[in-house]
Design an enzyme around this catalytic site. Structure first.
Site, PDB file in Angstrom:
ATOM      1  N   CYS A  87       0.840  -1.189   0.000  1.00  0.00           N
ATOM      2  CA  CYS A  87       0.000   0.000   0.000  1.00  0.00           C
ATOM      3  C   CYS A  87       0.887   1.256   0.000  1.00  0.00           C
ATOM      4  CB  CYS A  87      -0.985  -0.050   1.165  1.00  0.00           C
ATOM      5  SG  CYS A  87      -2.387   1.076   0.979  1.00  0.00           S
ATOM      6  N   HIS A 195      -3.273  -5.791   0.933  1.00  0.00           N
ATOM      7  CA  HIS A 195      -2.590  -6.043   2.203  1.00  0.00           C
ATOM      8  C   HIS A 195      -2.519  -7.530   2.548  1.00  0.00           C
ATOM      9  CE1 HIS A 195      -2.403  -1.856   3.845  1.00  0.00           C
ATOM     10  NE2 HIS A 195      -3.415  -1.671   3.008  1.00  0.00           N
ATOM     11  N   GLU A 197      -0.661  -8.845   4.777  1.00  0.00           N
ATOM     12  CA  GLU A 197      -0.480  -8.972   6.230  1.00  0.00           C
ATOM     13  C   GLU A 197      -1.802  -8.918   6.986  1.00  0.00           C
ATOM     14  OE1 GLU A 197      -0.804  -4.542   5.765  1.00  0.00           O
ATOM     15  OE2 GLU A 197      -0.108  -6.239   4.557  1.00  0.00           O
TER      16      GLU A 197
END
Length: 223
Positions: A87, A195, A197
């Protein structure tokens, strides 16, 4: 894989990045503040997290790309070390010249936060070997400037060299060629808007992001 998560003023996905790194890569992963002059000794992966570094006051990622720590990040990449920018981290990578192109305002000019589906275009990279070619995964996005742009020659080069690693199955932001994530020419730097994660535990709705970290762990074991 010894991991350093870089923190800039305005980073807001740094805790997510650190949690994923500690869960899947390195129990001792640590934060590194942007004013540091060097990375921790033995760093193998640099993680540039999402957020709004410096409040996006100039241009997303533009000020962060000139922070003191970025000299060490560039040197790490030039030496073949792994760098993952997610991002805002992807924006920092393009602003710093570690990846080509730029991220501009979303097509509809709105901030977007939702799960999206990505197709794994190249599973032969250090960041994607845990996936099958063409596999469709679900990973969340959260950005206002995720519209990937580059000149025609650069887009053609990325495609011809197989450097588009992830592609949107249903383009949410207008990115050229549905590009969601690309690697550097050497293959050791990945930038992606979604994302991974935030998709490493079923509690969060998806485990599909684990493949990025599992791929890196395999790459370390092979090295």
């Amino acid at each position: 894989m010894k991991t350093a998560v870089i923190q800039f003023p305005g980073s807001n996905c740094d805790a997510d990045a650190l949690h994923a790194a500690r869960l899947l890569l390195d129990h001792d992963a640590e934060f590194v503040w942007h004013t540091a002059g060097a990375l921790p000794e033995g760093t193998e992966l640099v993680f540039l997290p999402g957020g709004f570094s410096y409040g996006d006051h100039l241009r997303s990622g533009a000020i962060a790309a000139r922070s003191p720590i970025m000299a060490a990040v560039k040197a790490h990449a030039e030496q073949g070390g792994f760098v993952l920018g997610v991002c805002n981290g992807f924006q920092v990578l393009t602003e710093s010249g570690l990846l080509p192109g730029a991220l501009s305002r979303n097509r509809e000019l709105h901030f977007m936060c939702k799960p999206v589906h990505l197709r794994v275009e190249n599973n032969a990279t250090a960041f994607s070997r845990a996936y099958a070619p063409g596999q469709v995964i679900e990973v969340p996005i959260a950005h206002g400037e995720g519209n990937y742009y580059a000149d025609a020659a650069t887009i053609a080069e990325l495609e011809e060299q197989g450097r588009v690693v992830f592609r949107y199955a249903d383009n949410p932001n207008g990115s050229l060629n549905d590009i969601a994530g690309i690697v550097s020419e050497r293959g050791n730097v990945l930038g992606m808007m979604p994302h991974p994660e935030r998709a490493v535990e079923l509690l969060l709705g998806s485990e599909d992001g684990r493949g990025v970290f599992e791929s890196l762990r395999t790459a370390q074991e092979r090295s």
